[in-house]
Design a protein around this motif. Structure first.
Motif, PDB file in Angstrom:
ATOM      1  N   LEU A  80     -62.601  32.860 -23.922  1.00  0.00           N
ATOM      2  CA  LEU A  80     -64.047  32.670 -23.830  1.00  0.00           C
ATOM      3  C   LEU A  80     -64.371  32.185 -22.427  1.00  0.00           C
ATOM      4  CD1 LEU A  80     -64.625  30.799 -27.212  1.00  0.00           C
ATOM      5  CD2 LEU A  80     -64.630  33.256 -26.793  1.00  0.00           C
ATOM      6  N   HIS A  81     -65.359  32.813 -21.789  1.00  0.00           N
ATOM      7  CA  HIS A  81     -65.727  32.460 -20.420  1.00  0.00           C
ATOM      8  C   HIS A  81     -67.239  32.578 -20.286  1.00  0.00           C
ATOM      9  CE1 HIS A  81     -66.077  36.831 -19.521  1.00  0.00           C
ATOM     10  NE2 HIS A  81     -65.058  36.928 -20.343  1.00  0.00           N
ATOM     11  N   PRO A  82     -67.824  32.129 -19.170  1.00  0.00           N
ATOM     12  CA  PRO A  82     -69.291  32.093 -19.066  1.00  0.00           C
ATOM     13  C   PRO A  82     -69.978  33.430 -19.277  1.00  0.00           C
ATOM     14  CG  PRO A  82     -68.313  30.737 -17.356  1.00  0.00           C
ATOM     15  CD  PRO A  82     -67.184  31.460 -18.026  1.00  0.00           C
ATOM     16  N   GLU A  83     -69.286  34.536 -19.029  1.00  0.00           N
ATOM     17  CA  GLU A  83     -69.913  35.847 -19.157  1.00  0.00           C
ATOM     18  C   GLU A  83     -69.646  36.517 -20.501  1.00  0.00           C
ATOM     19  OE1 GLU A  83     -69.062  38.317 -15.700  1.00  0.00           O
ATOM     20  OE2 GLU A  83     -68.757  36.488 -14.542  1.00  0.00           O
ATOM     21  N   GLY A  84     -68.883  35.897 -21.371  1.00  0.00           N
ATOM     22  CA  GLY A  84     -68.590  36.512 -22.660  1.00  0.00           C
ATOM     23  C   GLY A  84     -67.210  36.139 -23.155  1.00  0.00           C
ATOM     24  N   SER A  85     -66.475  37.113 -23.637  1.00  0.00           N
ATOM     25  CA  SER A  85     -65.145  36.858 -24.179  1.00  0.00           C
ATOM     26  C   SER A  85     -64.275  38.086 -24.017  1.00  0.00           C
ATOM     27  CB  SER A  85     -65.235  36.475 -25.668  1.00  0.00           C
ATOM     28  OG  SER A  85     -65.803  37.540 -26.413  1.00  0.00           O
ATOM     29  N   ALA A  86     -62.961  37.893 -24.147  1.00  0.00           N
ATOM     30  CA  ALA A  86     -62.003  38.996 -24.051  1.00  0.00           C
ATOM     31  C   ALA A  86     -60.877  38.742 -25.029  1.00  0.00           C
ATOM     32  CB  ALA A  86     -61.460  39.107 -22.630  1.00  0.00           C
ATOM     33  N   LEU A 209     -71.601  31.749 -12.367  1.00  0.00           N
ATOM     34  CA  LEU A 209     -72.618  31.693 -13.410  1.00  0.00           C
ATOM     35  C   LEU A 209     -72.674  30.324 -14.073  1.00  0.00           C
ATOM     36  CD1 LEU A 209     -74.654  33.661 -14.750  1.00  0.00           C
ATOM     37  CD2 LEU A 209     -72.967  34.013 -16.557  1.00  0.00           C
ATOM     38  N   HIS A 210     -71.547  29.609 -14.134  1.00  0.00           N
ATOM     39  CA  HIS A 210     -71.508  28.303 -14.788  1.00  0.00           C
ATOM     40  C   HIS A 210     -72.208  27.217 -13.975  1.00  0.00           C
ATOM     41  CE1 HIS A 210     -68.086  28.459 -12.013  1.00  0.00           C
ATOM     42  NE2 HIS A 210     -68.231  27.153 -11.910  1.00  0.00           N
ATOM     43  N   GLN A 211     -72.523  27.489 -12.705  1.00  0.00           N
ATOM     44  CA  GLN A 211     -73.159  26.483 -11.859  1.00  0.00           C
ATOM     45  C   GLN A 211     -74.650  26.383 -12.202  1.00  0.00           C
ATOM     46  OE1 GLN A 211     -70.380  27.515  -7.933  1.00  0.00           O
ATOM     47  NE2 GLN A 211     -72.534  26.941  -7.672  1.00  0.00           N
ATOM     48  N   THR A 212     -75.082  25.193 -12.582  1.00  0.00           N
ATOM     49  CA  THR A 212     -76.488  25.014 -12.936  1.00  0.00           C
ATOM     50  C   THR A 212     -77.412  25.092 -11.725  1.00  0.00           C
ATOM     51  OG1 THR A 212     -76.237  22.602 -12.780  1.00  0.00           O
ATOM     52  CG2 THR A 212     -75.916  23.610 -14.953  1.00  0.00           C
ATOM     53  N   ASP A 213     -76.854  24.900 -10.525  1.00  0.00           N
ATOM     54  CA  ASP A 213     -77.679  24.943  -9.307  1.00  0.00           C
ATOM     55  C   ASP A 213     -77.651  26.310  -8.632  1.00  0.00           C
ATOM     56  OD1 ASP A 213     -75.079  24.884  -8.452  1.00  0.00           O
ATOM     57  OD2 ASP A 213     -75.422  23.429  -6.837  1.00  0.00           O
ATOM     58  N   LEU A 214     -77.173  27.329  -9.336  1.00  0.00           N
ATOM     59  CA  LEU A 214     -77.145  28.676  -8.760  1.00  0.00           C
ATOM     60  C   LEU A 214     -78.585  29.126  -8.492  1.00  0.00           C
ATOM     61  CD1 LEU A 214     -75.298  31.070  -7.998  1.00  0.00           C
ATOM     62  CD2 LEU A 214     -75.653  31.954 -10.304  1.00  0.00           C
ATOM     63  N   SER A 215     -78.890  29.386  -7.235  1.00  0.00           N
ATOM     64  CA  SER A 215     -80.246  29.732  -6.825  1.00  0.00           C
ATOM     65  C   SER A 215     -80.180  30.805  -5.755  1.00  0.00           C
ATOM     66  CB  SER A 215     -80.961  28.498  -6.276  1.00  0.00           C
ATOM     67  OG  SER A 215     -80.298  28.041  -5.094  1.00  0.00           O
ATOM     68  N   VAL A 216     -81.342  31.299  -5.330  1.00  0.00           N
ATOM     69  CA  VAL A 216     -81.375  32.290  -4.258  1.00  0.00           C
ATOM     70  C   VAL A 216     -80.759  31.708  -2.996  1.00  0.00           C
ATOM     71  CG1 VAL A 216     -82.867  33.686  -2.774  1.00  0.00           C
ATOM     72  CG2 VAL A 216     -83.357  33.507  -5.221  1.00  0.00           C
ATOM     73  N   LEU A 272     -74.254  24.257 -21.013  1.00  0.00           N
ATOM     74  CA  LEU A 272     -73.847  23.879 -19.671  1.00  0.00           C
ATOM     75  C   LEU A 272     -72.810  24.836 -19.102  1.00  0.00           C
ATOM     76  CD1 LEU A 272     -73.669  19.990 -20.059  1.00  0.00           C
ATOM     77  CD2 LEU A 272     -75.508  21.356 -19.050  1.00  0.00           C
ATOM     78  N   SER A 273     -71.880  25.320 -19.942  1.00  0.00           N
ATOM     79  CA  SER A 273     -70.845  26.226 -19.459  1.00  0.00           C
ATOM     80  C   SER A 273     -71.421  27.583 -19.072  1.00  0.00           C
ATOM     81  CB  SER A 273     -69.744  26.407 -20.514  1.00  0.00           C
ATOM     82  OG  SER A 273     -70.236  27.109 -21.643  1.00  0.00           O
ATOM     83  N   CYS A 274     -72.593  27.916 -19.597  1.00  0.00           N
ATOM     84  CA  CYS A 274     -73.256  29.174 -19.238  1.00  0.00           C
ATOM     85  C   CYS A 274     -74.264  28.987 -18.118  1.00  0.00           C
ATOM     86  CB  CYS A 274     -73.942  29.778 -20.460  1.00  0.00           C
ATOM     87  SG  CYS A 274     -72.791  30.401 -21.712  1.00  0.00           S
ATOM     88  N   GLY A 275     -74.357  27.766 -17.573  1.00  0.00           N
ATOM     89  CA  GLY A 275     -75.179  27.532 -16.393  1.00  0.00           C
ATOM     90  C   GLY A 275     -76.579  27.018 -16.650  1.00  0.00           C
ATOM     91  N   PHE A 276     -76.935  26.738 -17.902  1.00  0.00           N
ATOM     92  CA  PHE A 276     -78.258  26.185 -18.182  1.00  0.00           C
ATOM     93  C   PHE A 276     -78.283  24.700 -17.816  1.00  0.00           C
ATOM     94  CE2 PHE A 276     -77.950  29.888 -20.932  1.00  0.00           C
ATOM     95  CZ  PHE A 276     -79.171  30.508 -20.703  1.00  0.00           C
ATOM     96  N   LYS A 277     -79.415  24.244 -17.304  1.00  0.00           N
ATOM     97  CA  LYS A 277     -79.491  22.882 -16.789  1.00  0.00           C
ATOM     98  C   LYS A 277     -79.512  21.827 -17.891  1.00  0.00           C
ATOM     99  CE  LYS A 277     -81.710  24.164 -12.441  1.00  0.00           C
ATOM    100  NZ  LYS A 277     -82.872  23.989 -11.543  1.00  0.00           N
ATOM    101  N   SER A 278     -79.943  22.211 -19.083  1.00  0.00           N
ATOM    102  CA  SER A 278     -80.015  21.256 -20.184  1.00  0.00           C
ATOM    103  C   SER A 278     -80.040  22.023 -21.499  1.00  0.00           C
ATOM    104  CB  SER A 278     -81.267  20.394 -20.069  1.00  0.00           C
ATOM    105  OG  SER A 278     -82.430  21.176 -20.299  1.00  0.00           O
ATOM    106  N   PRO A 279     -79.674  21.362 -22.607  1.00  0.00           N
ATOM    107  CA  PRO A 279     -79.772  22.020 -23.917  1.00  0.00           C
ATOM    108  C   PRO A 279     -81.196  22.465 -24.233  1.00  0.00           C
ATOM    109  CG  PRO A 279     -78.425  20.041 -24.053  1.00  0.00           C
ATOM    110  CD  PRO A 279     -79.051  20.028 -22.697  1.00  0.00           C
ATOM    111  N   ALA A 280     -82.190  21.672 -23.808  1.00  0.00           N
ATOM    112  CA  ALA A 280     -83.581  22.030 -24.084  1.00  0.00           C
ATOM    113  C   ALA A 280     -83.968  23.313 -23.343  1.00  0.00           C
ATOM    114  CB  ALA A 280     -84.501  20.886 -23.673  1.00  0.00           C
ATOM    115  N   HIS A 281     -83.537  23.410 -22.083  1.00  0.00           N
ATOM    116  CA  HIS A 281     -83.805  24.618 -21.299  1.00  0.00           C
ATOM    117  C   HIS A 281     -83.145  25.830 -21.946  1.00  0.00           C
ATOM    118  CE1 HIS A 281     -82.882  27.066 -17.439  1.00  0.00           C
ATOM    119  NE2 HIS A 281     -84.026  27.458 -17.953  1.00  0.00           N
TER     120      HIS A 281
END
Length: 310
Positions: A80-86, A209-216, A272-281
């Motif tokens: 299992l990884h941030p983009e899916g599974s294998a 993708l796991h980085q929550t601060d991934l931005s332009v 968080l492992s998928c890069g979202f900043k919070s559970p609410a987000h």
């Protein structure tokens, strides 16, 4: 360098692997059966051979940018990884970056052989190797030689000189490149620089993708492209760059929620492992996309339920 052959508990197994990969590892065993691990470690090439019972192993992003290769000799594994599974079967191998957090699920006893290779060694021979990341690959003559070298180093336990090990590490990387290259997906972008740049941007985003601060800003800095050029690159695409990143995260999260082997992960860890900043987000974005809360979607994917998310 060192060579170790030990039989210990899951706790020792986790501690030893943590040292080798320079990151935190948690190992959850289904029984008290011992683990066996043999290690050859050097700056240029690390080989690990082991066996164990049904387990779940987790690690966060590792503190290095090396390439890892896992070959299953017995049993099966679900990665299992941030983009899916294998799903990796007996006799197959899979390659992935050391910066990527993963979980490895073994439902039964297993035997494996793993390698750690400096990333520049591999990219010298196959720059686009990430096209095959997390793709289970059958053994080829080249990969058989590669894993044979790893076995020999572990069994011999010797200490070749640094120059010999560096050359050996490059040879192993070339063998891996040839093995992956035989299955490489057609690129067909040589005459289209913009498409080549889009591909580079997407590869960077998948890798981080796991980085929550991934931005332009982060993507521009990481790819060496200007922010203005990034916007122009995706003007003709169905969605903007950051909309595409959001879709990628949501799809990765959806696959994780559907995976019955990932029930132990909390929604907070998954978000968080998928890069979202919070559970609410995460919950808000997931509900907006799929029309239901993540918890309800997971519940509807339990065995016996006819359709996920319904």
């Amino acid at each position: 360098m060192d060579r170790i052959a030990l039989q210990h508990t899951a706790k020792f197994h986790a501690q030893r692997i943590s040292k080798l990969i320079e990151g935190d590892v948690e190992v959850i065993a289904a029984s008290n059966a011992p683990f066996e691990i043999h290690v050859f470690e050097s700056q240029w090439l690390t080989a690990v051979r082991g066996a164990g019972s049904a387990t779940i192993a987790r690690n966060g992003p590792l503190c290095n940018n090396d390439v890892y290769v896992m070959h299953l000799r017995k049993g099966a594994a679900r990665l299992l990884h941030p983009e899916g599974s294998a799903s990796v079967g007996s006799g197959q191998f899979v390659a992935f970056r050391g910066t990527c957090p993963i979980q490895v699920h073994h439902a039964q006893s297993y035997e494996f052989l793993a390698l750690r290779i400096p990333r520049p060694f591999l990219e010298r021979y196959l720059p686009e190797w990430q096209e095959r990341e997390f793709v289970p690959t059958d053994l080829t003559p080249e990969s058989k030689v590669m894993f044979g070298i790893a076995d020999s180093l572990i069994d011999a336990g010797g200490q070749p000189c640094g120059d010999s090990l560096q050359s050996l590490g490059r040879s192993v990387a070339e063998l891996l490149a040839r093995a992956l290259g035989q299955h490489a997906w057609p690129i067909g972008t040589a005459d289209n620089p913009a498409e080549a740049h889009r591909r580079r941007v997407r590869q960077f985003c998948r890798a981080h993708l796991h980085q929550t601060d991934l931005s332009v800003d982060v993507i521009a800095s990481g790819t060496g492209l200007s922010k203005g050029y990034l916007h122009r690159l995706f003007q003709s695409e169905p969605s903007s760059l950051m909309q595409w990143v959001q879709s990628l995260r949501l799809e990765a999260a959806r696959q994780r929620l559907e995976d019955s082997g990932d029930r132990l992960s909390s929604l907070t860890d998954l978000a968080l492992s998928c890069g979202f900043k919070s559970p609410a987000h995460f919950s808000s974005a997931f509900r907006s996309r799929y029309g239901t809360a993540p918890s309800q979607y997971r519940a509807n994917c339990e065995p016996g339920k006819p359709l996920c998310g319904m």
